[in-house]
Scaffold this active site. Structure first.
Site, PDB file in Angstrom:
ATOM      1  N   ARG A 210      89.751  67.332 -11.706  1.00 39.23           N
ATOM      2  CA  ARG A 210      90.922  67.723 -10.914  1.00 39.23           C
ATOM      3  C   ARG A 210      90.762  69.157 -10.390  1.00 39.23           C
ATOM      4  O   ARG A 210      91.132  69.457  -9.247  1.00 39.23           O
ATOM      5  CB  ARG A 210      92.202  67.588 -11.752  1.00 39.23           C
ATOM      6  N   PHE A 226      95.514  55.537  -6.534  1.00 41.43           N
ATOM      7  CA  PHE A 226      95.843  55.353  -7.953  1.00 41.43           C
ATOM      8  C   PHE A 226      96.256  56.707  -8.533  1.00 41.43           C
ATOM      9  O   PHE A 226      95.730  57.156  -9.550  1.00 41.43           O
ATOM     10  CB  PHE A 226      94.654  54.771  -8.725  1.00 41.43           C
ATOM     11  N   ASP A 248     100.294  54.863  -5.345  1.00 35.14           N
ATOM     12  CA  ASP A 248     100.261  54.202  -6.642  1.00 35.14           C
ATOM     13  C   ASP A 248     101.237  53.038  -6.596  1.00 35.14           C
ATOM     14  O   ASP A 248     102.224  53.065  -5.849  1.00 35.14           O
ATOM     15  CB  ASP A 248     100.637  55.165  -7.767  1.00 35.14           C
ATOM     16  N   SER A 249     100.973  52.009  -7.396  1.00 31.59           N
ATOM     17  CA  SER A 249     101.852  50.837  -7.417  1.00 31.59           C
ATOM     18  C   SER A 249     103.033  51.012  -8.359  1.00 31.59           C
ATOM     19  O   SER A 249     103.935  50.170  -8.383  1.00 31.59           O
ATOM     20  CB  SER A 249     101.055  49.595  -7.823  1.00 31.59           C
ATOM     21  N   ASP A 299      90.377  56.752  -8.128  1.00 33.91           N
ATOM     22  CA  ASP A 299      90.347  56.773  -9.597  1.00 33.91           C
ATOM     23  C   ASP A 299      91.093  55.552 -10.129  1.00 33.91           C
ATOM     24  O   ASP A 299      92.189  55.669 -10.691  1.00 33.91           O
ATOM     25  CB  ASP A 299      90.992  58.074 -10.108  1.00 33.91           C
ATOM     26  N   CYS A 339      86.090  54.056 -14.903  1.00 27.96           N
ATOM     27  CA  CYS A 339      86.304  54.288 -16.335  1.00 27.96           C
ATOM     28  C   CYS A 339      85.984  53.025 -17.130  1.00 27.96           C
ATOM     29  O   CYS A 339      86.369  52.900 -18.287  1.00 27.96           O
ATOM     30  CB  CYS A 339      87.728  54.750 -16.596  1.00 27.96           C
TER      31      CYS A 339
END
Length: 394
Positions: A210, A226, A248-249, A299, A339
């Site tokens: 970040r 995301f 984002d959802s 991400d 990830c």
């Protein structure tokens, strides 16, 4: 103490100091052991190799505490291991002044199944193995003593605990949680929800990535996919981004992101746009709108929890990176992550390279990205390298 006897030839990984002993490597258990009890691991010839926590319902039947067979596994051993793990972070110049730090990172810190994150004066623990569960009191006592924290909260990971034959476990185990918990990460204030947020409440593994995002964002139009509670987005704003679109959802995550912006009056909120949408669909919509960006962050959540899901996950990673490359301006940068433990670094790079080739862009790797230094990787445990990323310039 019971003896765990390995099949012939199955001692090699233990000799190489890998801490996991799988069910297929076990010949027999001599004596009785309850879940979490310490067993003495021996090879087929009876040579002692390690002391480990027994887990009869897991495919990982034992997790090694120590390769020193003369070492006793007791309350004092656990507290020493906790204290040593905390001290390593305190001695690291990048971590010493951070409000949010991972204090214990499982096997890499010699404490299998133990995760502990500190957010200010609150420590959040996850205990995901039978051995860790057995030594809960010692782990908590060690954390309180080593950190001087005001509260310890245990977060559940029910899916993982179920594999160990353990029930769900969560709640305050020491002290009281503050009404509002915030941390300052590299100059940006962030709200942390340790009760309902993802993982332990915040993704500390992306801290340095970040920060790099903020350094790359100056004067650029940024797209953060995301985005969760806006960690990358706020660092981009702090770094001087011209604009930041975040997708984002999750409506609750975006609501937290909005509160995070409000916590930072030094940031220009007018440069931030928040979209609640499916990221794959949103990227196609942005392409149809003719939008372009100079810096894109991808991400996504874990697409492949294990190698068995790798093929399906590879298609999802290919798709998302195709969409990302199509939205980049010439000279733009794609910061893309995985990830998924089931997707190795070499495969991930091939997927990203294939996406660039299909779009018809030439791209080069500027930075290889990984988890922050408070998420170390044991040299003997390559499975610990779950987070991998590439910063590619087209």
């Amino acid at each position: 103490m019971a003896d765990l006897i390995l099949k012939p030839g199955k001692e090699r990984s233990v000799i190489r100091r890998h801490p996991w002993i799988f069910a297929g490597s076990v010949e027999r258990l001599e004596g009785r052991a309850r879940p979490g009890d310490t067993v003495l691991v021996k090879d087929a010839d009876g040579r002692a190799l390690a002391r480990a926590a027994w887990s009869p319902e897991s495919q990982i039947r034992a997790r090694v505490w120590t390769f020193d067979c003369d070492q006793s596994i007791d309350h004092a051993f656990i507290k020493r291991a906790v204290a040593a793990s905390v001290a390593r972070r305190a001695a690291h110049p990048w971590l010493a002044k951070q409000d949010g730090v991972r204090l214990i990172h499982g096997e890499s810190d010699g404490l299998p199944g133990v995760i502990a994150d500190r957010f200010g004066q609150v420590v959040v623990v996850q205990l995901t193995s039978a051995g860790a569960d057995k030594w809960r009191d010692a782990i908590v006592a060690g954390l309180i003593q080593a950190t001087g924290c005001s509260a310890v909260y245990e977060r559940p990971d029910p899916d993982v605990r179920r594999l160990e034959g353990l029930g769900p476990q969560s709640g305050i185990v020491y002290g009281e949680l503050p009404e509002l918990l915030t941390i300052v990460e590299n100059g940006v204030k962030m709200e942390v929800d340790v009760v309902s947020g993802h993982k332990t409440g915040f993704y500390l593994d992306q801290r340095e990535n970040r920060l790099l995002t903020g350094q790359l964002a100056a004067g650029r139009d940024v797209l953060n996919c995301f985005c969760y509670t806006g960690g990358f987005s706020l660092q981009a704003l702090a770094g001087g981004a011209k604009s930041v679109v975040s997708i984002d959802s999750s409506g609750p995550a975006l609501a937290t992101a909005a509160r995070n912006v409000a916590l930072n009056p030094q940031l220009d909120a007018s440069r931030a746009e928040w979209r609640e949408d499916d990221v794959f669909q949103a990227l196609r919509t942005l392409k149809a709108e003719g939008r372009k960006f100079d810096l894109i962050i991808l991400d996504p959540p874990k697409f492949a929890p294990s190698a068995a899901h790798a093929d399906r996950a590879a298609r999802a990673y290919k798709d998302i990176n195709l969409l990302g490359f199509r939205l980049l301006n010439p000279g733009g940068i794609l910061m893309t992550y995985s990830c998924s433990g089931g997707i190795g670094l070499e495969l991930f790079q091939k997927i990203v390279a294939g996406a660039a080739a299909d779009v018809g862009v030439e791209a080069r790797i500027m930075h290889r990205l990984s988890a922050a230094p408070d998420h170390p990787i044991g040299l003997a445990v390559p499975e610990g390298e779950y987070l991998k990323g590439l910063a590619c310039q087209v």
